[in-house]
Structures are given as structure tokens and as C-alpha cells.
Design a protein around this motif. Sequence first.
Motif, PDB file in Angstrom:
ATOM      1  N   THR A   1      -0.849   2.877   2.618  1.00  0.00           N
ATOM      2  CA  THR A   1       0.479   2.651   2.057  1.00  0.00           C
ATOM      3  C   THR A   1       0.678   1.185   1.712  1.00  0.00           C
ATOM      4  O   THR A   1       0.387   0.306   2.521  1.00  0.00           O
ATOM      5  CB  THR A   1       1.574   3.099   3.040  1.00  0.00           C
ATOM      6  OG1 THR A   1       1.413   4.492   3.316  1.00  0.00           O
ATOM      7  CG2 THR A   1       2.965   2.869   2.465  1.00  0.00           C
TER       8      THR A   1
ATOM      9  N   SER B   1       3.605  -1.494  -0.512  1.00  0.00           N
ATOM     10  CA  SER B   1       4.982  -1.515  -0.992  1.00  0.00           C
ATOM     11  C   SER B   1       5.202  -2.686  -1.924  1.00  0.00           C
ATOM     12  O   SER B   1       4.459  -3.666  -1.911  1.00  0.00           O
ATOM     13  CB  SER B   1       5.949  -1.585   0.188  1.00  0.00           C
ATOM     14  OG  SER B   1       5.711  -2.766   0.944  1.00  0.00           O
TER      15      SER B   1
ATOM     16  N   ASP C   1      10.701  -2.398  -7.338  1.00  0.00           N
ATOM     17  CA  ASP C   1      10.754  -1.277  -8.271  1.00  0.00           C
ATOM     18  C   ASP C   1      10.757  -1.743  -9.727  1.00  0.00           C
ATOM     19  O   ASP C   1      10.882  -0.927 -10.646  1.00  0.00           O
ATOM     20  CB  ASP C   1      11.955  -0.372  -7.978  1.00  0.00           C
ATOM     21  CG  ASP C   1      13.288  -1.061  -8.224  1.00  0.00           C
ATOM     22  OD1 ASP C   1      13.298  -2.270  -8.508  1.00  0.00           O
ATOM     23  OD2 ASP C   1      14.329  -0.378  -8.137  1.00  0.00           O
TER      24      ASP C   1
ATOM     25  N   THR D   1       8.610   6.852  -3.731  1.00  0.00           N
ATOM     26  CA  THR D   1       7.200   6.837  -3.340  1.00  0.00           C
ATOM     27  C   THR D   1       6.374   7.649  -4.320  1.00  0.00           C
ATOM     28  O   THR D   1       6.675   8.820  -4.574  1.00  0.00           O
ATOM     29  CB  THR D   1       7.010   7.419  -1.925  1.00  0.00           C
ATOM     30  OG1 THR D   1       7.746   6.623  -0.984  1.00  0.00           O
ATOM     31  CG2 THR D   1       5.531   7.413  -1.534  1.00  0.00           C
TER      32      THR D   1
ATOM     33  N   SER E   1       2.510   9.002  -4.785  1.00  0.00           N
ATOM     34  CA  SER E   1       1.290   9.235  -4.008  1.00  0.00           C
ATOM     35  C   SER E   1       0.138   9.545  -4.954  1.00  0.00           C
ATOM     36  O   SER E   1       0.225  10.482  -5.756  1.00  0.00           O
ATOM     37  CB  SER E   1       1.489  10.398  -3.030  1.00  0.00           C
ATOM     38  OG  SER E   1       2.523  10.113  -2.112  1.00  0.00           O
TER      39      SER E   1
ATOM     40  N   ASN F   1      -0.164   5.511  -1.106  1.00  0.00           N
ATOM     41  CA  ASN F   1       1.274   5.661  -1.327  1.00  0.00           C
ATOM     42  C   ASN F   1       1.838   4.336  -1.822  1.00  0.00           C
ATOM     43  O   ASN F   1       1.737   3.320  -1.127  1.00  0.00           O
ATOM     44  CB  ASN F   1       1.991   6.070  -0.041  1.00  0.00           C
ATOM     45  CG  ASN F   1       1.698   7.500   0.366  1.00  0.00           C
ATOM     46  OD1 ASN F   1       1.291   8.318  -0.451  1.00  0.00           O
ATOM     47  ND2 ASN F   1       1.895   7.810   1.637  1.00  0.00           N
TER      48      ASN F   1
ATOM     49  N   VAL G   1       5.144   2.501  -2.375  1.00  0.00           N
ATOM     50  CA  VAL G   1       6.536   2.622  -1.949  1.00  0.00           C
ATOM     51  C   VAL G   1       7.331   1.480  -2.562  1.00  0.00           C
ATOM     52  O   VAL G   1       6.995   0.307  -2.378  1.00  0.00           O
ATOM     53  CB  VAL G   1       6.658   2.574  -0.412  1.00  0.00           C
ATOM     54  CG1 VAL G   1       8.113   2.733   0.017  1.00  0.00           C
ATOM     55  CG2 VAL G   1       5.802   3.668   0.223  1.00  0.00           C
ATOM     56  N   THR G   2       8.379   1.827  -3.301  1.00  0.00           N
ATOM     57  CA  THR G   2       9.180   0.799  -3.972  1.00  0.00           C
ATOM     58  C   THR G   2      10.652   1.007  -3.675  1.00  0.00           C
ATOM     59  O   THR G   2      11.093   2.105  -3.340  1.00  0.00           O
ATOM     60  CB  THR G   2       8.976   0.840  -5.498  1.00  0.00           C
ATOM     61  OG1 THR G   2       9.365   2.128  -5.997  1.00  0.00           O
ATOM     62  CG2 THR G   2       7.522   0.590  -5.861  1.00  0.00           C
TER      63      THR G   2
ATOM     64  N   GLU H   1      11.156  -3.168   0.777  1.00  0.00           N
ATOM     65  CA  GLU H   1       9.880  -2.589   1.136  1.00  0.00           C
ATOM     66  C   GLU H   1      10.064  -1.339   1.979  1.00  0.00           C
ATOM     67  O   GLU H   1      11.180  -0.890   2.235  1.00  0.00           O
ATOM     68  CB  GLU H   1       9.024  -3.620   1.872  1.00  0.00           C
ATOM     69  CG  GLU H   1       8.653  -4.807   0.997  1.00  0.00           C
ATOM     70  CD  GLU H   1       7.655  -5.726   1.659  1.00  0.00           C
ATOM     71  OE1 GLU H   1       7.539  -5.703   2.899  1.00  0.00           O
ATOM     72  OE2 GLU H   1       6.978  -6.458   0.934  1.00  0.00           O
ATOM     73  N   GLU H   2       8.989  -0.757   2.405  1.00  0.00           N
ATOM     74  CA  GLU H   2       9.002   0.449   3.208  1.00  0.00           C
ATOM     75  C   GLU H   2       9.596   0.174   4.586  1.00  0.00           C
ATOM     76  O   GLU H   2       9.905  -0.950   4.948  1.00  0.00           O
ATOM     77  CB  GLU H   2       7.583   0.975   3.350  1.00  0.00           C
ATOM     78  CG  GLU H   2       6.658  -0.053   3.971  1.00  0.00           C
ATOM     79  CD  GLU H   2       5.234   0.435   4.084  1.00  0.00           C
ATOM     80  OE1 GLU H   2       5.046   1.548   4.570  1.00  0.00           O
ATOM     81  OE2 GLU H   2       4.338  -0.307   3.698  1.00  0.00           O
TER      82      GLU H   2
END
Length: 237
Positions: A38, A40, A43, A123, A125, A145, A147-148, A154-155
Motif C-alpha cells: 500500500t 498513499s 488525489d 483506493t 487496487s 493499493n 490510497v489517495t 494519506e491512508e
Amino acid sequence: MKKILFLISFVAAFGLLVNAQLIVTDHGGNTLNGMVHTISGPDTGEFAEELDLVNNFGTEINVFAKKVELSVITDSENYFCLGSCYPPNIYEASNSVAIGGGTTLSGLAGFSCHYNAKGNPGTTSMRYVFWTAENPTDTVYVDVNFVTGPNGKEEILTYLNVYPNPASDIVHLDYQLTEKDSWFTLYNMLGTEVKHIDLNDNSGSSFVRVSDLNAGVYFYTIGRGSDILKTERLVIK
């Protein structure tokens, strides 16, 4: 059920680690074959992750890669590079990269995956599958993954340092999360839980005593509720 799922995941990962000619790692040397990785970022704008490709055998191999979209945020964009970069509409590399026997290909000369959420937080994937021209049926994969969140949020797990690794007595955890009430669990290669502690605060330090465990490879997981935030390998000597 949870134990069975971990058992399947860890045994599969261990099989990949032992038998695979190609090992995929992060820059810290952590094996990612069959694992979820993962990362991050914001976005808006593109961010990327480089992965190292390790030739586990003594002869040269020629590596191909492809991407599989497992779950993709609408209107986002992703692509990957293997020696050269492929546009988002290309899912499989047309050319391979050569890796000498017992050597590692890293950085821009190796593999990197790129993601741009284009203002759509959430997210995405992706699965990246690797194989060699010498043995096309011997594939390995890594699930990534992306993640944004708005304004670079962040996540949930924003910082984690688990050390030392390898460990022999005590494993220390330094962590930072955006939510409370998470947990740390250590599993053996059979997927059996051998240690568990609750992480009740957003950030802090904790420890797990492992001197009573047999030497070998274990996996630790950071989670919150039923969600798994990160899984990595831990060696106990």
C-alpha cells in the motif's frame, strides 16, 4: 475464518518466496511476492512507486510484466514502466528487461507503477504480474493499493517503523495513524497468531517480546477493525 485466510495467504507467499526465480521487493529489501503493498499520495497529480526485481538464480533472465485492474477509481489513470514506460491503455509489456544471474534491477531501469487519481479520492487496487521469457508459466505478482485523499491526506496508517528486523528479543513499533483503536498481530508461516497487541492511541511506541518464539520467518499485520492496513515479513533469529 480469519486464521484460514491468513494461512492461505502466507503459505502461498512462502511458496512464491522459496520457488520463484524472480523476487519482487521494495527498496528496503522486503519481499512482496504474493503480498499487498500500500502506498498513499494526493488525489491530484501523479505519484509512483519503484520496485526492485531480484534474479534469485545464477543465470540471466528476461522479465516481462503486465497490469490487472482489480478495483479502479472512476476517471483515475495508471500506467507502469519496465525498462520503458507504457501508456495507460497498454496492459502488458511488449519488451522484456534482462537481469543478470544473482543481481537486482532497481530504480528507473527496473519496474515502477504510476497513479493519478485526477481529483477522485479513494483506493485503486492493481495487480502487477511478472514472468520470464525462459519460463513463462512461472509467474509472481504484487498487489498495489494506491490510497489517495483530498489535499494529500494519506491512508489511516501514516507512519510505521518495526525494528529490529531480524529480531531476537524485543520488536519495537513506532507508529502514527489517523484513527484510534488499531492492532498489531504476528503470525507464523502456518498463519497461526502468535502475538497480538492493541494500539489504542493515534501515535506512539510499543513493543512485542519475541524471545519465546522459534527462529524463522513470520508476518506481522497492522489493522483496524476488520481492515488490514499493512502486512510485512519479520525474521526472528
